[in-house]
Write an enzyme that holds these catalytic residues in place. Structure first.
Site, PDB file in Angstrom:
ATOM      1  N   SER A 131       1.004  -1.104   0.102  1.00  0.00           N
ATOM      2  CA  SER A 131       0.031   0.178  -0.082  1.00  0.00           C
ATOM      3  C   SER A 131       0.627   1.009  -0.026  1.00  0.00           C
ATOM      4  CB  SER A 131      -1.171  -0.271   0.652  1.00  0.00           C
ATOM      5  OG  SER A 131      -1.856   1.294   1.390  1.00  0.00           O
ATOM      6  N   TYR A 144      -1.600  -0.079  10.419  1.00  0.00           N
ATOM      7  CA  TYR A 144      -1.958  -0.510   8.840  1.00  0.00           C
ATOM      8  C   TYR A 144      -0.423  -0.020   8.119  1.00  0.00           C
ATOM      9  CZ  TYR A 144      -3.921  -1.117   4.452  1.00  0.00           C
ATOM     10  OH  TYR A 144      -3.585  -1.569   2.951  1.00  0.00           O
TER      11      TYR A 144
HETATM   12  N1  LIG Z   1      -8.931  -1.365  -0.989  1.00  0.00           N
HETATM   13  C1  LIG Z   1      -7.729  -0.279  -1.242  1.00  0.00           C
HETATM   14  O1  LIG Z   1      -7.616   1.364  -1.448  1.00  0.00           O
HETATM   15  C2  LIG Z   1      -6.255  -0.391  -0.737  1.00  0.00           C
HETATM   16  C3  LIG Z   1      -5.184   0.060  -1.054  1.00  0.00           C
HETATM   17  C4  LIG Z   1      -3.775   0.174  -1.015  1.00  0.00           C
HETATM   18  C5  LIG Z   1      -3.939  -1.016  -0.277  1.00  0.00           C
HETATM   19  N2  LIG Z   1      -4.835  -2.662  -0.858  1.00  0.00           N
HETATM   20  C6  LIG Z   1      -4.494  -3.770  -0.251  1.00  0.00           C
HETATM   21  O2  LIG Z   1      -4.690  -4.725  -1.389  1.00  0.00           O
HETATM   22  C7  LIG Z   1      -5.307  -5.005  -1.214  1.00  0.00           C
HETATM   23  C8  LIG Z   1      -6.828  -5.569  -1.144  1.00  0.00           C
HETATM   24  O3  LIG Z   1      -7.621  -5.002  -0.319  1.00  0.00           O
HETATM   25  P1  LIG Z   1      -9.007  -4.639  -0.954  1.00  0.00           P
HETATM   26  O4  LIG Z   1      -9.307  -3.478  -0.967  1.00  0.00           O
HETATM   27  O5  LIG Z   1      -9.327  -5.759  -1.947  1.00  0.00           O
HETATM   28  O6  LIG Z   1      -9.499  -4.683   0.423  1.00  0.00           O
HETATM   29  P2  LIG Z   1     -10.677  -6.499   0.960  1.00  0.00           P
HETATM   30  O7  LIG Z   1     -11.543  -6.410   0.627  1.00  0.00           O
HETATM   31  O8  LIG Z   1     -10.567  -6.034   2.501  1.00  0.00           O
HETATM   32  O9  LIG Z   1     -10.072  -7.507   1.044  1.00  0.00           O
HETATM   33  C9  LIG Z   1      -8.560  -8.731   1.799  1.00  0.00           C
HETATM   34  C10 LIG Z   1      -9.241  -9.892   1.819  1.00  0.00           C
HETATM   35  O10 LIG Z   1      -8.244 -10.148   2.714  1.00  0.00           O
HETATM   36  C11 LIG Z   1      -9.446 -11.085   3.696  1.00  0.00           C
HETATM   37  N3  LIG Z   1      -8.847 -11.518   5.003  1.00  0.00           N
HETATM   38  C12 LIG Z   1      -7.935 -10.486   6.036  1.00  0.00           C
HETATM   39  N4  LIG Z   1      -7.802 -11.094   6.518  1.00  0.00           N
HETATM   40  C13 LIG Z   1      -7.322 -12.449   6.714  1.00  0.00           C
HETATM   41  C14 LIG Z   1      -7.311 -13.758   7.322  1.00  0.00           C
HETATM   42  N5  LIG Z   1      -6.047 -13.805   8.324  1.00  0.00           N
HETATM   43  N6  LIG Z   1      -6.951 -15.108   5.919  1.00  0.00           N
HETATM   44  C15 LIG Z   1      -7.678 -14.882   4.696  1.00  0.00           C
HETATM   45  N7  LIG Z   1      -8.159 -13.705   4.635  1.00  0.00           N
HETATM   46  C16 LIG Z   1      -7.910 -12.607   4.641  1.00  0.00           C
HETATM   47  C17 LIG Z   1     -10.160 -11.009   3.365  1.00  0.00           C
HETATM   48  O11 LIG Z   1     -11.615 -11.712   4.413  1.00  0.00           O
HETATM   49  P3  LIG Z   1     -12.818 -11.608   4.614  1.00  0.00           P
HETATM   50  O12 LIG Z   1     -13.475 -10.265   3.558  1.00  0.00           O
HETATM   51  O13 LIG Z   1     -13.593 -12.603   5.706  1.00  0.00           O
HETATM   52  O14 LIG Z   1     -12.008 -10.288   5.634  1.00  0.00           O
HETATM   53  C18 LIG Z   1     -10.685 -10.029   2.280  1.00  0.00           C
HETATM   54  O15 LIG Z   1     -10.968 -11.119   1.411  1.00  0.00           O
HETATM   55  C19 LIG Z   1      -5.442  -5.431   0.671  1.00  0.00           C
HETATM   56  O16 LIG Z   1      -3.896  -6.411   1.181  1.00  0.00           O
HETATM   57  C20 LIG Z   1      -5.184  -4.138   0.255  1.00  0.00           C
HETATM   58  O17 LIG Z   1      -4.276  -4.434   2.038  1.00  0.00           O
HETATM   59  C21 LIG Z   1      -6.067  -1.902  -0.771  1.00  0.00           C
END
Ligand SMILES: NC(=O)c1ccc[n+]([C@@H]2O[C@H](COP(=O)([O-])OP(=O)(O)OC[C@H]3O[C@@H](n4cnc5c(N)ncnc54)[C@H](OP(=O)(O)O)[C@@H]3O)[C@@H](O)[C@H]2O)c1
Length: 253
Positions: A131, A144
Site C-alpha cells: 500500500s 496498518y
Molecule cells: N482498497 C484500497 O484502496 C487499498 C489501498 C492500498 C492497498 N490495498 C491492499 O490491497 C489488498 C486488497 O484490498 P481490498 O481493498 O480488496 O480489501 P478487502 O476486500 O478487505 O480484501 C482483503 C481480503 O483479505 C481477506 N483477509 C483478511 N484477513 C484474512 C486472514 N486472516 N486470512 C485470510 N484472508 C484474510 C479478507 O477476508 P474477509 O472478507 O473474510 O475479511 C478479504 O477478502 C489488501 O492487501 C489491501 O491492504 C488496498
C-alpha cells in the site's frame, strides 16, 4: 513471467474486491488454473476458479493450502486486514499484533510455504500487495501502514533471496481502490461519495498488477497516490544541519 498457461493462487478473494478482479483477469489472460483463496469461500464469485479456504493466521490452514495447490507457479499475496482508526500512541497492542499477524506474518508464512512449490515448478513469480500507506502518513491509518512498510522491506529482501532460485518477486503499491472496504472507510471519514473521484476501480489496479508481473517489474505502482508517495520520500523534511564534523548532510563521512 507469462500468465498464459500459468497456475496462480490469489489470497483475499471476496466480493468485488481486488482479489476478485485479479482472479477474473488471470482467467481472462489464459491462466490454466486459478485458485481463489478466501477466509469466507461463500464470497468467491468466479465460476472458473478453484476455491480454497484459507486463514492466514492459522499455520495449519496455510500448510493445507500448499498441499492443495502444489501446481502453483504464481502466488499473489493480496489478503490483508485494514484499520483506519489506529494510531501508535494509544494503540491497543493486541490489535496491532493482530494486524501484523495477518498482513506481515501471514504473508511471510505463505511465501515460506509456497517457495519450494514455485521452485519445484520451475521458478515463477510472487506478488505481494502492499500500500502507498507504507510510504505516507495518514491519521488513523499509520499502524496498518507499518504492516505494509514491513511488507515492503520483506518483499525487497525476498527479491534478492529468491532470484537465485529463479523466482521473480514484485510488490504492488497503490493509494485508493474503490473496493467495498475502502469505500466504507472513505465514506465514514469524509462523507458518502466525497472521495470517490480519488479512487481507482479495482479492475484497473488488477490490470496494472498483472501487466507488471508479465513485464517482470519489481515495484508496481498502481495509481498517482503511490507515485506521489514514493516521490515524497526524497523530499527533505528539514534543512540540512551539520551536527558534527563527521556527519555531512544525511550521510556519515
Ligand atoms: N482498497 C484500497 O484502496 C487499498 C489501498 C492500498 C492497498 N490495498 C491492499 O490491497 C489488498 C486488497 O484490498 P481490498 O481493498 O480488496 O480489501 P478487502 O476486500 O478487505 O480484501 C482483503 C481480503 O483479505 C481477506 N483477509 C483478511 N484477513 C484474512 C486472514 N486472516 N486470512 C485470510 N484472508 C484474510 C479478507 O477476508 P474477509 O472478507 O473474510 O475479511 C478479504 O477478502 C489488501 O492487501 C489491501 O491492504 C488496498
Amino acid at each position: 513471467m507469462e500468465l498464459h498457461g500459468a497456475t496462480a493462487l490469489v489470497t483475499g478473494v471476496g466480493i468485488d474486491n481486488l482479489g476478485h478482479h485479479l482472479v477474473r483477469q488471470l482467467i481472462e489472460r489464459g491462466a490454466t488454473r486459478v485458485y481463489a483463496a478466501a477466509r469466507r469461500p461463500e464470497n468467491v464469485h468466479v465460476d472458473e476458479a478453484e476455491i480454497i479456504r484459507l486463514d492466514l493466521t492459522d499455520a495449519a490452514s496455510i500448510e493445507g493450502a500448499a498441499r492443495a495447490a502444489a501446481d502453483v507457479d504464481i502466488l499473489i499475496n493480496n489478503a490483508a486486514t485494514f484499520a483506519g482508526d489506529l494510531n501508535f500512541i494509544d494503540a491497543d497492542l493486541d490489535r496491532v499484533r493482530r494486524l501484523f499477524e495477518t498482513n506481515f506474518y501471514g504473508t511471510l508464512r505463505m511465501v515460506q510455504a509456497f517457495t519450494p512449490i514455485l521452485e519445484h515448478n520451475g521458478g515463477g513469480a510472487i506478488l505481494n500487495v502492499l500500500s502507498a500507506a507504507a510510504w505516507s502518513h495518514l491519521d488513523g491509518v499509520d499502524v496498518y501502514g507499518a504492516t505494509k512498510a514491513a511488507g515492503w522491506r520483506m518483499t525487497e529482501s525476498l527479491r534478492h533471496e529468491l532470484a537465485p532460485r529463479g523466482i521473480q518477486v514484485s510488490s504492488l503499491l497503490f493509494g485508493m481502490a474503490a473496493t467495498p472496504t475502502l469505500r466504507a472507510y472513505a465514506d465514514a471519514v469524509a462523507g458518502p461519495g466525497v472521495m470517490d473521484a480519488m479512487m481507482t476501480p479495482p479492475a484497473e489496479i488488477a490490470r496494472i498488477a498483472l501487466d507488471g508481473i508479465e513485464a517482470g517489474r519489481s515495484q508496481i505502482l498502481g495509481d498517482r497516490l503511490a507515485v506521489d508517495a514514493r516521490a515524497a520520500l526524497a523530499d527533505d523534511p528539514e534543512p540540512v544541519v551539520i551536527t558534527s564534523p563527521r556527519v555531512v548532510a544525511h550521510g556519515v563521512s
